[in-house]
Enzyme design. Sequence first.
Site, PDB file in Angstrom:
ATOM      1  N   THR A  70       0.865  -1.184   0.000  1.00 35.11           N
ATOM      2  CA  THR A  70       0.000   0.000   0.000  1.00 35.11           C
ATOM      3  C   THR A  70       0.900   1.233   0.000  1.00 35.11           C
ATOM      4  OG1 THR A  70      -0.219   0.227   2.418  1.00 35.11           O
ATOM      5  CG2 THR A  70      -1.779  -1.245   1.298  1.00 35.11           C
ATOM      6  N   GLY A 103       8.651   7.215  -2.918  1.00 34.72           N
ATOM      7  CA  GLY A 103       9.372   7.014  -1.662  1.00 34.72           C
ATOM      8  C   GLY A 103       9.665   5.559  -1.320  1.00 34.72           C
ATOM      9  N   ILE A 104       9.424   5.214  -0.076  1.00 40.89           N
ATOM     10  CA  ILE A 104       9.787   3.898   0.456  1.00 40.89           C
ATOM     11  C   ILE A 104       8.995   2.777  -0.232  1.00 40.89           C
ATOM     12  CG2 ILE A 104       9.586   2.487   2.561  1.00 40.89           C
ATOM     13  CD1 ILE A 104      10.260   5.166   4.127  1.00 40.89           C
ATOM     14  N   GLY A 105       7.716   2.999  -0.445  1.00 39.03           N
ATOM     15  CA  GLY A 105       6.881   1.970  -1.084  1.00 39.03           C
ATOM     16  C   GLY A 105       7.330   1.693  -2.506  1.00 39.03           C
ATOM     17  N   SER A 157       7.699   4.258  12.461  1.00 35.65           N
ATOM     18  CA  SER A 157       8.648   5.384  12.433  1.00 35.65           C
ATOM     19  C   SER A 157       9.350   5.465  13.782  1.00 35.65           C
ATOM     20  CB  SER A 157       7.894   6.696  12.181  1.00 35.65           C
ATOM     21  OG  SER A 157       8.747   7.794  12.432  1.00 35.65           O
ATOM     22  N   TYR A 177       1.101  12.518  14.613  1.00 44.13           N
ATOM     23  CA  TYR A 177       1.849  11.553  13.785  1.00 44.13           C
ATOM     24  C   TYR A 177       2.480  10.481  14.676  1.00 44.13           C
ATOM     25  CZ  TYR A 177       5.269   9.813  10.352  1.00 44.13           C
ATOM     26  OH  TYR A 177       6.020   9.019   9.516  1.00 44.13           O
TER      27      TYR A 177
HETATM   28  N1  LIG Z   1      10.470   9.524   4.830  1.00 43.80           N
HETATM   29  C1  LIG Z   1      10.662   9.468   6.123  1.00 43.80           C
HETATM   30  O1  LIG Z   1      11.524  10.174   6.678  1.00 43.80           O
HETATM   31  C2  LIG Z   1       9.855   8.501   6.964  1.00 43.80           C
HETATM   32  C3  LIG Z   1      10.307   8.237   8.256  1.00 43.80           C
HETATM   33  C4  LIG Z   1       9.588   7.344   9.045  1.00 43.80           C
HETATM   34  C5  LIG Z   1       8.449   6.755   8.539  1.00 43.80           C
HETATM   35  N2  LIG Z   1       8.027   7.041   7.282  1.00 43.80           N
HETATM   36  C6  LIG Z   1       6.818   6.365   6.811  1.00 43.80           C
HETATM   37  O2  LIG Z   1       7.115   5.748   5.582  1.00 43.80           O
HETATM   38  C7  LIG Z   1       5.893   5.546   4.855  1.00 43.80           C
HETATM   39  C8  LIG Z   1       6.126   5.985   3.425  1.00 43.80           C
HETATM   40  O3  LIG Z   1       6.408   7.366   3.434  1.00 43.80           O
HETATM   41  P1  LIG Z   1       7.420   8.054   2.399  1.00 43.80           P
HETATM   42  O4  LIG Z   1       8.373   8.857   3.192  1.00 43.80           O
HETATM   43  O5  LIG Z   1       7.882   7.063   1.419  1.00 43.80           O
HETATM   44  O6  LIG Z   1       6.415   9.118   1.741  1.00 43.80           O
HETATM   45  P2  LIG Z   1       5.803   9.270   0.278  1.00 43.80           P
HETATM   46  O7  LIG Z   1       6.889   9.354  -0.715  1.00 43.80           O
HETATM   47  O8  LIG Z   1       4.859  10.411   0.394  1.00 43.80           O
HETATM   48  O9  LIG Z   1       5.013   7.925   0.069  1.00 43.80           O
HETATM   49  C9  LIG Z   1       3.752   7.730   0.656  1.00 43.80           C
HETATM   50  C10 LIG Z   1       2.985   6.737  -0.169  1.00 43.80           C
HETATM   51  O10 LIG Z   1       1.723   6.520   0.477  1.00 43.80           O
HETATM   52  C11 LIG Z   1       0.702   6.730  -0.486  1.00 43.80           C
HETATM   53  N3  LIG Z   1      -0.494   7.186   0.218  1.00 43.80           N
HETATM   54  C12 LIG Z   1      -0.648   8.248   1.026  1.00 43.80           C
HETATM   55  N4  LIG Z   1      -1.910   8.289   1.491  1.00 43.80           N
HETATM   56  C13 LIG Z   1      -2.558   7.236   0.954  1.00 43.80           C
HETATM   57  C14 LIG Z   1      -3.866   6.732   1.044  1.00 43.80           C
HETATM   58  N5  LIG Z   1      -4.804   7.344   1.781  1.00 43.80           N
HETATM   59  N6  LIG Z   1      -4.189   5.619   0.366  1.00 43.80           N
HETATM   60  C15 LIG Z   1      -3.250   4.970  -0.399  1.00 43.80           C
HETATM   61  N7  LIG Z   1      -2.010   5.401  -0.533  1.00 43.80           N
HETATM   62  C16 LIG Z   1      -1.661   6.526   0.137  1.00 43.80           C
HETATM   63  C17 LIG Z   1       1.266   7.728  -1.481  1.00 43.80           C
HETATM   64  O11 LIG Z   1       0.618   7.568  -2.723  1.00 43.80           O
HETATM   65  P3  LIG Z   1      -0.146   8.742  -3.528  1.00 43.80           P
HETATM   66  O12 LIG Z   1       0.397  10.052  -3.034  1.00 43.80           O
HETATM   67  O13 LIG Z   1       0.199   8.444  -4.953  1.00 43.80           O
HETATM   68  O14 LIG Z   1      -1.575   8.521  -3.201  1.00 43.80           O
HETATM   69  C18 LIG Z   1       2.700   7.237  -1.571  1.00 43.80           C
HETATM   70  O15 LIG Z   1       2.786   6.146  -2.464  1.00 43.80           O
HETATM   71  C19 LIG Z   1       4.825   6.311   5.604  1.00 43.80           C
HETATM   72  O16 LIG Z   1       4.065   5.420   6.380  1.00 43.80           O
HETATM   73  C20 LIG Z   1       5.624   7.246   6.501  1.00 43.80           C
HETATM   74  O17 LIG Z   1       4.917   7.587   7.661  1.00 43.80           O
HETATM   75  C21 LIG Z   1       8.705   7.902   6.475  1.00 43.80           C
END
Ligand SMILES: NC(=O)c1ccc[n+]([C@@H]2O[C@H](COP(=O)([O-])OP(=O)(O)OC[C@H]3O[C@@H](n4cnc5c(N)ncnc54)[C@H](OP(=O)(O)O)[C@@H]3O)[C@@H](O)[C@H]2O)c1
Length: 248
Positions: free
Chosen positions: A11, A16-18, A137, A150
Amino acid sequence: MNFTNKKVIITGGTTGIGFATAKAFINAGATVWITGRNNENLTKAASKIASENLQTLVADTSHMQGIETLEHVVISQDIKIDILFLNAGLAVFSGIEDVTEADFDLQFNTNVKGHFFTLQKLIPHLAEGANVLFTSSTVATAANLGSSIYSATKGALNKIAQVAANELAHRSIRINMISPGPVKTEGFDSAVTTDEAKNHLTSSVALNRLGHPDEIADTVLFLASEKASFITGTELLVDGGYTTFARK
Ligand SMILES: NC(=O)c1ccc[n+]([C@@H]2O[C@H](COP(=O)([O-])OP(=O)(O)OC[C@H]3O[C@@H](n4cnc5c(N)ncnc54)[C@H](OP(=O)(O)O)[C@@H]3O)[C@@H](O)[C@H]2O)c1
């Protein structure tokens, strides 16, 4: 690591990470389904990965209709899921006095409710010995200024994951949490908007740099592999030393 013939659902796989994890699983031979909230981002992700083993699906995880859309695809394609990576998530940072009800609902609906009900709906479709991974996180245990909601979502997620690990262990399903520190992603850039905040976070990491999404992906693949066969109910920090760094 080889994931040939494995079926992986991610999901939030558009950026990013996904996205990095989808790419890594594809390169390791798996068939991968990624979700996101809109077709535009999914199409971009698909064209970058460019593999016939990647499938995309618009499914907003923050409400039941979106979750049921994913469930419907799993049922109609008769997918026995080997790896479920519950990763979609977002952060809105502000002091408690400035948090709105909309900020609260957005984060809890996406980061907690979405993962809980996705897991619930997909439990019957998990293969024996499947792996479920949650993106948590470091903030789940930290108490950083401006991160009340958060952090609370990630703390709640960890507890759900731990209970799920115990409830599903009888089917040899392993469930683990990955807690990244600051990682350079599209989501990071939109949540951490000033250079000052970015520099502060970078210098708060012992390795003195932000993480790369591929480094989180590598950890997901490790936890989903046989190399991690005795690991379940665990939160693995992937943070370059951020959590324990003394000079913050
Ligand atoms: N980057 C960091 O520093 C960091 C640190 C700790 C934890 N995290 C966690 O890592 C995870 C991924 O974050 P990221 O940093 O890779 O950010 P990201 O690049 O914004 O990726 C987030 C992903 O989640 C999707 N998304 C958001 N809301 C959604 C929804 N309601 N339904 C389905 N898809 C949804 C976005 O897709 P669309 O925008 O295309 O819908 C995107 O594919 C998150 O859970 C975040 O809390 C990130």
